[in-house]
Design an enzyme around this catalytic site. Structure first.
Site, PDB file in Angstrom:
ATOM      1  N   TYR A 195      -1.932  -0.810  10.107  1.00 42.01           N
ATOM      2  CA  TYR A 195      -2.206  -1.125   8.657  1.00 42.01           C
ATOM      3  C   TYR A 195      -0.882  -0.501   7.969  1.00 42.01           C
ATOM      4  O   TYR A 195      -0.136  -1.267   7.340  1.00 42.01           O
ATOM      5  CB  TYR A 195      -3.672  -0.609   8.186  1.00 42.01           C
ATOM      6  CG  TYR A 195      -3.476  -0.655   6.793  1.00 42.01           C
ATOM      7  CD1 TYR A 195      -4.050  -1.853   6.162  1.00 42.01           C
ATOM      8  CD2 TYR A 195      -3.367   0.433   5.801  1.00 42.01           C
ATOM      9  CE1 TYR A 195      -4.034  -2.021   4.865  1.00 42.01           C
ATOM     10  CE2 TYR A 195      -3.393   0.178   4.418  1.00 42.01           C
ATOM     11  CZ  TYR A 195      -3.470  -1.012   3.901  1.00 42.01           C
ATOM     12  OH  TYR A 195      -3.799  -1.191   2.694  1.00 42.01           O
ATOM     13  N   SER A 216       1.009  -1.159  -0.177  1.00 45.05           N
ATOM     14  CA  SER A 216       0.167  -0.162   0.028  1.00 45.05           C
ATOM     15  C   SER A 216       0.986   1.012  -0.070  1.00 45.05           C
ATOM     16  O   SER A 216       1.806   1.264   0.567  1.00 45.05           O
ATOM     17  CB  SER A 216      -1.010  -0.022   1.209  1.00 45.05           C
ATOM     18  OG  SER A 216      -1.506   1.467   1.415  1.00 45.05           O
TER      19      SER A 216
END
Length: 262
Positions: free
Chosen positions: A166, A152
């Protein structure tokens, strides 16, 4: 050196974790539509079976479900055993399964770290390690086996949202992928990462509902990612065209990382 041969994944055996929904589904469909044999695995058995039914209706390639709950180490082992019974070789492993947890810094819980890091980082290593023998069986110096890790851009930048575990897990995944590239490259297995920006997915649904205009405005191309974008990147890395790429982290984000805010 014609394009169809250079970018072909026909008859390759592929495993996509979390391949029934969201970005994983986009990736699975791209492989099936281009003649690959795709195994889809996640803990949602019903979703896996439904995705395979729909993908098999597309023709060219094929899709098969092997459900597994990756939070459980035993399920990871059972996945590897089951795949080993069905296939002698695994040409491509796409580590896509992941989770997120957004909560205020002052109340961010211990359970978020345990849950997110287990799935997003620890289990990537677990599954890759278990499947390395099958990857080695498919690998040659000129056409190595491939590991594609779905990271990501929040592992490359500081996100505005309070998703502490995350973003940390994805930054860890990016570096783990490079470490694997070094160790496994010697076995003719490449490891690369796609640092994805915003795509239509269950994980992004609430954020896009509230902030779509802002998110699209932060990319240089003025839109979010499409299935063709992520599938195309995976097909490149998995085909002969991408055989010389190892240890790379590719920002698949429409230019949001390079878009100046002021």
């Amino acid at each position: 050196m014609d394009v169809p041969t250079l970018f072909s994944v026909k008859d390759k055996v592929v495993l996509v974790t979390g391949g029934a929904k969201g970005i994983g589904r986009m990736i699975s469909e791209g492989f099936v539509q281009n003649g690959a044999k795709v195994y889809i695995s996640s803990r949602d058995a019903k979703a896996c079976e439904q995705a395979c039914k729909e993908l098999n209706g597309l023709g060219k390639g094929s899709a098969y479900a092997i459900p597994a709950n990756f939070y459980k180490e035993e399920d990871c082992k059972q996945l590897a055993q089951e795949l080993g019974k069905r296939e002698k070789k695994l040409h491509v492993l796409v580590n896509n399964s992941g989770s997120n947890w957004g909560e205020s810094y002052d109340t961010y819980p211990e359970s978020a770290w345990n849950r997110v890091l287990t799935l997003n980082l620890h289990r990537v290593f677990t599954i890759t390690q278990l499947l390395t023998p099958l990857l080695e069986n498919a690998a040659t110096a000129e056409d190595p086996a491939r590991i594609v890790n779905i990271g990501s851009i929040d592992g490359l930048r500081v996100p505005g949202l309070e998703t502490f575990a995350y973003s940390a897990s994805k930054a860890g995944l990016h570096h783990l992928s490079r470490v694997l590239a070094n160790h496994l490259g010697r076995r003719h297995i490449t490891s690369n990462t796609l640092a994805c920006g915003p795509f239509e997915s269950k994980m992004m649904a609430a954020t896009l509902e509230k902030f779509r205009d802002v998110i699209e405005g932060q990319t240089t191309l003025g839109r979010i990612g499409t299935p063709q974008d992520v599938a195309g990147a995976c097909l490149f890395l998995s085909s002969r065209a991408g055989a010389w790429v190892n240890g790379a982290t590719i920002a698949l984000d429409g230019g949001s990382l390079v878009s100046a805010k002021m």
